[in-house]
Design a protein around this motif. Structure first.
Motif, mmCIF file in Angstrom:
data_model
loop_
_atom_site.group_PDB
_atom_site.id
_atom_site.type_symbol
_atom_site.label_atom_id
_atom_site.label_comp_id
_atom_site.label_asym_id
_atom_site.label_seq_id
_atom_site.Cartn_x
_atom_site.Cartn_y
_atom_site.Cartn_z
ATOM 1 N N GLU A 47 33.484 90.205 47.676
ATOM 2 C CA GLU A 47 32.945 91.571 47.709
ATOM 3 C C GLU A 47 32.727 92.102 46.289
ATOM 4 O OE1 GLU A 47 35.801 90.659 49.461
ATOM 5 O OE2 GLU A 47 34.753 90.429 51.359
ATOM 6 N N GLU A 48 33.681 91.862 45.384
ATOM 7 C CA GLU A 48 33.533 92.295 43.991
ATOM 8 C C GLU A 48 32.368 91.562 43.325
ATOM 9 O OE1 GLU A 48 38.131 93.330 42.722
ATOM 10 O OE2 GLU A 48 37.517 91.230 42.863
ATOM 11 N N GLN A 49 32.262 90.293 43.598
ATOM 12 C CA GLN A 49 31.181 89.491 43.025
ATOM 13 C C GLN A 49 29.824 90.010 43.483
ATOM 14 O OE1 GLN A 49 31.380 85.051 42.858
ATOM 15 N NE2 GLN A 49 29.683 85.226 44.289
ATOM 16 N N ALA A 50 29.709 90.348 44.750
ATOM 17 C CA ALA A 50 28.433 90.824 45.302
ATOM 18 C C ALA A 50 27.967 92.109 44.622
ATOM 19 C CB ALA A 50 28.559 91.029 46.806
ATOM 20 N N LYS A 51 28.901 92.891 44.080
ATOM 21 C CA LYS A 51 28.546 94.148 43.421
ATOM 22 C C LYS A 51 27.959 93.932 42.024
ATOM 23 C CE LYS A 51 32.106 96.815 45.793
ATOM 24 N NZ LYS A 51 33.374 97.554 45.620
ATOM 25 N N VAL A 52 28.208 92.776 41.411
ATOM 26 C CA VAL A 52 27.779 92.586 40.027
ATOM 27 C C VAL A 52 26.702 91.520 39.838
ATOM 28 C CG1 VAL A 52 29.938 93.426 39.024
ATOM 29 C CG2 VAL A 52 29.685 90.993 39.562
ATOM 30 N N ILE A 53 26.327 90.814 40.904
ATOM 31 C CA ILE A 53 25.257 89.825 40.772
ATOM 32 C C ILE A 53 24.074 90.213 41.645
ATOM 33 C CG2 ILE A 53 26.824 87.946 40.150
ATOM 34 C CD1 ILE A 53 26.583 86.871 42.986
ATOM 35 N N VAL A 54 22.908 89.797 41.227
ATOM 36 C CA VAL A 54 21.685 90.162 41.939
ATOM 37 C C VAL A 54 21.447 89.254 43.139
ATOM 38 C CG1 VAL A 54 19.174 90.397 41.709
ATOM 39 C CG2 VAL A 54 20.675 91.084 39.835
ATOM 40 N N ALA A 55 21.659 87.951 42.958
ATOM 41 C CA ALA A 55 21.404 86.993 44.029
ATOM 42 C C ALA A 55 22.698 86.270 44.395
ATOM 43 C CB ALA A 55 20.362 85.982 43.583
ATOM 44 N N ALA A 56 22.753 85.784 45.603
ATOM 45 C CA ALA A 56 23.936 85.041 46.036
ATOM 46 C C ALA A 56 24.087 83.770 45.205
ATOM 47 C CB ALA A 56 23.806 84.688 47.516
ATOM 48 N N ARG A 57 25.314 83.336 45.022
ATOM 49 C CA ARG A 57 25.573 82.110 44.256
ATOM 50 C C ARG A 57 25.200 80.880 45.065
ATOM 51 N NH1 ARG A 57 28.358 81.359 39.668
ATOM 52 N NH2 ARG A 57 28.971 79.345 40.496
ATOM 53 N N SER A 58 24.825 79.864 44.321
ATOM 54 C CA SER A 58 24.522 78.579 44.932
ATOM 55 C C SER A 58 25.166 77.498 44.066
ATOM 56 C CB SER A 58 23.010 78.375 44.980
ATOM 57 O OG SER A 58 22.729 77.076 45.429
ATOM 58 N N ASN A 59 26.003 76.682 44.662
ATOM 59 C CA ASN A 59 26.634 75.594 43.929
ATOM 60 C C ASN A 59 25.980 74.297 44.364
ATOM 61 O OD1 ASN A 59 28.647 77.198 42.581
ATOM 62 N ND2 ASN A 59 29.568 77.461 44.590
ATOM 63 N N ASN A 60 25.493 73.548 43.394
ATOM 64 C CA ASN A 60 24.755 72.326 43.687
ATOM 65 C C ASN A 60 25.250 71.186 42.815
ATOM 66 O OD1 ASN A 60 22.593 73.546 45.434
ATOM 67 N ND2 ASN A 60 22.373 74.763 43.590
ATOM 68 N N GLU A 61 25.125 69.983 43.340
ATOM 69 C CA GLU A 61 25.409 68.792 42.555
ATOM 70 C C GLU A 61 24.104 68.025 42.397
ATOM 71 O OE1 GLU A 61 28.309 64.862 42.467
ATOM 72 O OE2 GLU A 61 28.172 66.026 44.313
ATOM 73 N N LEU A 62 23.718 67.785 41.154
ATOM 74 C CA LEU A 62 22.495 67.040 40.896
ATOM 75 C C LEU A 62 22.748 65.544 41.051
ATOM 76 C CD1 LEU A 62 21.216 68.915 37.716
ATOM 77 C CD2 LEU A 62 20.433 69.177 40.072
ATOM 78 N N ASP A 63 21.727 64.822 41.479
ATOM 79 C CA ASP A 63 21.818 63.372 41.634
ATOM 80 C C ASP A 63 21.723 62.723 40.254
ATOM 81 O OD1 ASP A 63 21.701 60.703 42.289
ATOM 82 O OD2 ASP A 63 19.868 60.852 43.463
ATOM 83 N N THR A 64 22.791 62.053 39.835
ATOM 84 C CA THR A 64 22.824 61.397 38.530
ATOM 85 C C THR A 64 22.770 59.875 38.654
ATOM 86 O OG1 THR A 64 25.232 61.493 38.557
ATOM 87 C CG2 THR A 64 24.089 63.283 37.422
ATOM 88 N N THR A 65 22.400 59.365 39.806
ATOM 89 C CA THR A 65 22.364 57.926 40.050
ATOM 90 C C THR A 65 21.501 57.206 39.015
ATOM 91 O OG1 THR A 65 22.657 58.311 42.413
ATOM 92 C CG2 THR A 65 21.852 56.143 41.761
#
Length: 95
Positions: A47-65
């Protein structure tokens, strides 16, 4: 790494990142373990995070193969952070 890719005339899409994932808390724990054992932090609630960021967070792992196949000596992200960021900044007992 980018210079080696160019020298070897490698083409295409490359994700220049260490393999694996690391969380915010894991980085802070590494910092505390290697640099400042007295370091503390307090996480935001969602809830605190939602008040200070514009867009929702997205956590991703890039393919490093592709990168890992070409450069097998590439360290996983956690090992790389410890070796190249935190260990060089360790406080000595005298400081």
């Amino acid at each position: 790494m980018t210079i080696l890719v160019a020298k070897h005339n490698l083409t295409g899409i490359w994700n220049f990142t260490n393999p694996g994932m690391v969380s915010h808390n894991e980085i802070l724990e590494m910092y505390r373990g290697c640099v400042d054992p007295k370091f503390t932090w307090k996480n935001f609630t969602l809830e605190e995070q939602a008040k200070v960021i514009v867009a929702a967070r997205s956590n991703n792992e890039l393919d490093t193969t592709k990168l890992k196949n070409e450069f097998p000596e590439l360290l996983p992200v956690k090992e790389s952070l410890i070796e190249y960021v935190f260990q060089p900044n360790q406080k000595t007992r005298a400081s």
